[in-house]
Design a protein around this motif. Structure first.
Motif, short mmCIF file in Angstrom:
data_model
loop_
_atom_site.label_atom_id
_atom_site.label_comp_id
_atom_site.label_asym_id
_atom_site.label_seq_id
_atom_site.Cartn_x
_atom_site.Cartn_y
_atom_site.Cartn_z
N GLU A 229 55.46 65.91 23.95
CA GLU A 229 56.90 65.62 24.19
C GLU A 229 57.17 64.12 24.29
O GLU A 229 58.27 63.67 23.99
CB GLU A 229 57.44 66.37 25.41
CG GLU A 229 57.05 65.83 26.75
CD GLU A 229 57.80 66.50 27.91
OE1 GLU A 229 57.25 66.47 29.02
OE2 GLU A 229 58.92 67.03 27.71
N PRO A 236 58.65 63.99 18.67
CA PRO A 236 58.98 65.41 18.47
C PRO A 236 60.10 65.66 17.45
O PRO A 236 60.08 66.70 16.78
CB PRO A 236 59.39 65.89 19.86
CG PRO A 236 58.77 64.93 20.80
CD PRO A 236 58.63 63.62 20.08
N ILE A 253 56.16 72.24 21.54
CA ILE A 253 56.20 70.92 22.18
C ILE A 253 55.29 70.97 23.41
O ILE A 253 55.41 71.87 24.24
CB ILE A 253 57.65 70.56 22.61
CG1 ILE A 253 58.60 70.58 21.40
CG2 ILE A 253 57.69 69.21 23.32
CD1 ILE A 253 58.34 69.54 20.33
#
Ligand code: MLT
Length: 284
Positions: A229, A236, A253
């Motif tokens: 993340e 991302p 993620i």
């Protein structure tokens, strides 16, 4: 074939299949130990040291390695080797043929993801599924290539210490830098172990890599796209675009992780990996 391998497994026969893990730059196959020790039942894992890294010397494997003269992006000079993504992909295709019964799930992180995409382009028959972690499909832009040239000049003049110091803060999430000092040391040591000649060769190879973005829509394979993340190198948003472009892709993620998400948060990374492999089920 003399690829140094980190292997492991819940099941030496790999009744469900084999996952080949491809490391990032400038790391080696040891970066995959938290995944190799946690594969779901029936899966075998192989994490090679790419040509030039870890225990594998540039000339340990068969096949031509181009030179700076041929690639011509000024990063590797004259007769110095260039480790192109095609060269790494050829080595991995050979490894899958010899060690994994001809077909494997391929998981690459960052530069390993560039190699995985190149493998899919050139040797699609060797790939059963793709895991693209903290990586991108785009080629370098001019600024990216200039940065690589500068890094190569630093490595030539001063070795790997300044490279490790410059890379670490962008490789690891701020939370990792604050809390996991062991991991910072481990990643630093891995960078310092990388031979300067191989580092320059891989910088030249990455700067010359193909842009696979427009080809993502023709990947007809189950694909898992993973991103930390807090990944500052391949953020991302880029991972999301890649997952949107690949027809059968899902996105995971990894919380509290930067660019080396498999090491920074292995339990979340492994949970996504396991769910993906279990969905794939047995096959060849
Ligand atoms: C990596 O982790 O492999 C590198 O960040 C890739 C790159 O330099 O493009």
């Amino acid at each position: 074939m003399n690829h140094s391998l980190h292997t492991a497994t819940g099941d030496p026969d790999g009744a469900q299949g084999t996952v080949v893990f491809i490391h990032g730059f400038p790391f080696d196959g040891s970066m995959w130990s938290p995944q190799l020790s946690a594969l779901p039942p029936g899966w075998r894992g192989i994490a090679p040291d790419l040509r030039g890294f870890g225990e594998t010397e540039i000339r340990d494997l068969p096949g031509e390695v181009p030179t700076g003269k041929r690639i011509g992006n000024r990063i590797a000079r004259g007769s110095e080797p260039v480790l192109t993504m095609a060269c790494f992909a050829r080595d991995i295709a050979q490894l899958i043929e010899e060690e994994a019964g001809g077909r494997a799930v391929v998981c690459g992180l960052s530069m390993g993801g560039y190699v995985a995409l190149e493998l899919w382009r050139r040797h699609p028959e060797r790939v059963r599924g793709l895991i693209l972690a903290d990586t991108r499909s785009e080629a370098d832009d001019d600024e990216g290539r200039e940065n690589r040239l500068r890094m190569a000049q630093t490595v030539r003049g001063k070795g790997m210490e300044p490279v490790a110091a410059a890379m670490l803060p962008s490789l690891l999430a701020p939370s990792t830098m604050e809390s996991e000092s062991d991991l910072e040391d481990r990643v630093r040591e891995m960078i310092l172990r990388a031979p300067p000649r191989s580092v320059i060769a891989a910088l030249a190879g990455m700067a010359a890599r193909h842009d696979a973005t427009t080809e993502l829509s023709s990947i007809q394979l189950p694909t898992l796209v993973i991103a930390g993340e807090d990944d500052a190198i391949t953020p991302p948003e880029g991972a999301r675009r890649m997952a949107d472009a690949i027809p059968d892709a899902e996105l995971a993620i990894v919380p509290g992780a930067g660019h080396v998400s498999n090491l920074e948060n292995p339990s979340a990374f492994n949970a996504s990996l396991t769910a993906f492999l279990e969905r794939l089920g047995p096959g060849s």
